[in-house]
Design an enzyme around this catalytic site. Structure first.
Site, PDB file in Angstrom:
ATOM      1  N   SER A   1       6.269  -4.540  -7.673  1.00 48.71           N
ATOM      2  CA  SER A   1       5.398  -5.252  -6.739  1.00 48.71           C
ATOM      3  C   SER A   1       4.863  -4.294  -5.678  1.00 48.71           C
ATOM      4  O   SER A   1       4.232  -3.301  -6.010  1.00 48.71           O
ATOM      5  CB  SER A   1       6.146  -6.439  -6.135  1.00 48.71           C
TER       6      SER A   1
ATOM      7  N   HIS B   1       2.106 -12.898  -6.710  1.00 42.06           N
ATOM      8  CA  HIS B   1       1.761 -12.634  -8.111  1.00 42.06           C
ATOM      9  C   HIS B   1       1.404 -13.912  -8.874  1.00 42.06           C
ATOM     10  O   HIS B   1       1.714 -14.062 -10.054  1.00 42.06           O
ATOM     11  CB  HIS B   1       2.889 -11.863  -8.814  1.00 42.06           C
TER      12      HIS B   1
END
Length: 304
Positions: free
Chosen positions: A86, A190
């Site tokens: 991430s 996400h």
């Protein structure tokens, strides 16, 4: 072959930067970064409580700063590949020479603010599911309207969605899943909920001039090693609203012939996954400066 990896949001803990700032030159370096991005990284890394550093706009630049600071403490090393989970992908981009440290921190500061704004639109969250069959789990999540936002491998998938959807998941776990653990993040990262942040980040990226990676840069999008700085930056922009495929990153590590994996500060999560998914690969989490000696030994044995 050594892979250097950077953790993502949720790995931060109160005071975790304190001992790192005692290293020679570290406090001055962090102060310069703080001035550049308008955020007191030293304060948040040493004195702020868990709620303060849970704030997306704070956590993300803090994690990138910690990763870069711990990497610099290792000295001049030559990993075979770099990757980040991430927001850790921005740390990895700096380690690969795609962005300089200041550009990376400026980008992550804008990323954190944009994602915090997007998260404020709807009350959302994330939860890790431990155990179970991935195909069964993904189908169950889709039935509940949740997104498999992180497919991490080693029996772990992270679901993301509204608070109501997360509550429904806790009451109705997929078959075979042992536990559902709420994560210390402030949004459904996400997923489509982060759509507004993509446009903001795309505008910020236009001001940057990326260089091509100097080592293999393994992308969360599909586990592929990306060869150009332009594509790395494009993927960093799109990544905020698309799932993290850490399982595919670990498959690429295997294909590259990984023999050791070193996780930068605040390490722990990615080494835990690697221990289960990459048997035979040596792992080390760089949590405090006390781990530096062991880390340097690992680097000397496995890096080019």
């Amino acid at each position: 072959m050594l892979v250097l990896v950077a953790p993502g949001q949720g790995s931060q803990t109160p005071g975790f930067l304190t001992e790192w700032l005692e290293l020679p030159g570290a406090a001055d370096r962090v102060a310069a970064w703080s001035d550049a991005i308008g955020l007191d990284l030293a304060h948040y890394g040493t004195k702020a409580d868990a709620d303060a550093i849970r704030d997306t706009a704070v956590a993300q630049p803090l994690l990138v700063a910690a990763g870069l600071l711990s990497a610099s403490a290792l000295g001049d090393i030559a990993p075979g590949a770099v990757a980040g989970h991430s927001v850790g992908e921005i740390t990895a981009a700096a380690l690969a020479g795609v962005l300089d440290d200041t550009a990376a921190l400026s980008l992550v500061r804008k990323r954190g603010l944009a994602m915090a704004d997007a998260a404020a639109i709807t009350e959302t969250g994330m939860a890790a599911l431990l155990g179970g069959d991935p195909e069964v789990t993904v189908k169950h999540l889709e039935k509940l309207g949740l997104t498999p936002a992180n497919i991490n491998g080693a029996g772990q998938i992270v679901a993301a969605g509204t608070k109501e959807q997360i509550a429904a998941l806790e009451a109705d776990k997929p078959e075979g899943v042992r536990r559902v653990v709420a994560l210390q993040v402030a949004g459904a990262f996400h997923t489509h909920h982060m759509g507004p942040a993509v446009d903001t980040l795309a505008q910020a990226a236009k001001a940057l001039t990326p260089a091509d990676p100097t080592v293999a840069y393994v992308s969360n999008k599909d586990g592929r090693a990306v060869a150009t700085g332009t594509e790395v930056l494009e993927r960093l922009v799109g990544q905020v609203a698309n799932p993290v495929r850490w399982d595919l990153c670990m498959e690429t590590f295997k294909d590259l012939g990984v023999t050791a994996l070193l996780e930068l500060c605040p390490g722990g999560t990615l080494t835990g996954l690697a221990k289960r998914a990459l048997p035979g690969v040596k792992t080390l989490a760089l949590k405090t400066p006390a781990d530096l000696e062991a880390a340097r030994e690992l680097v000397a044995e496995h890096a080019a």
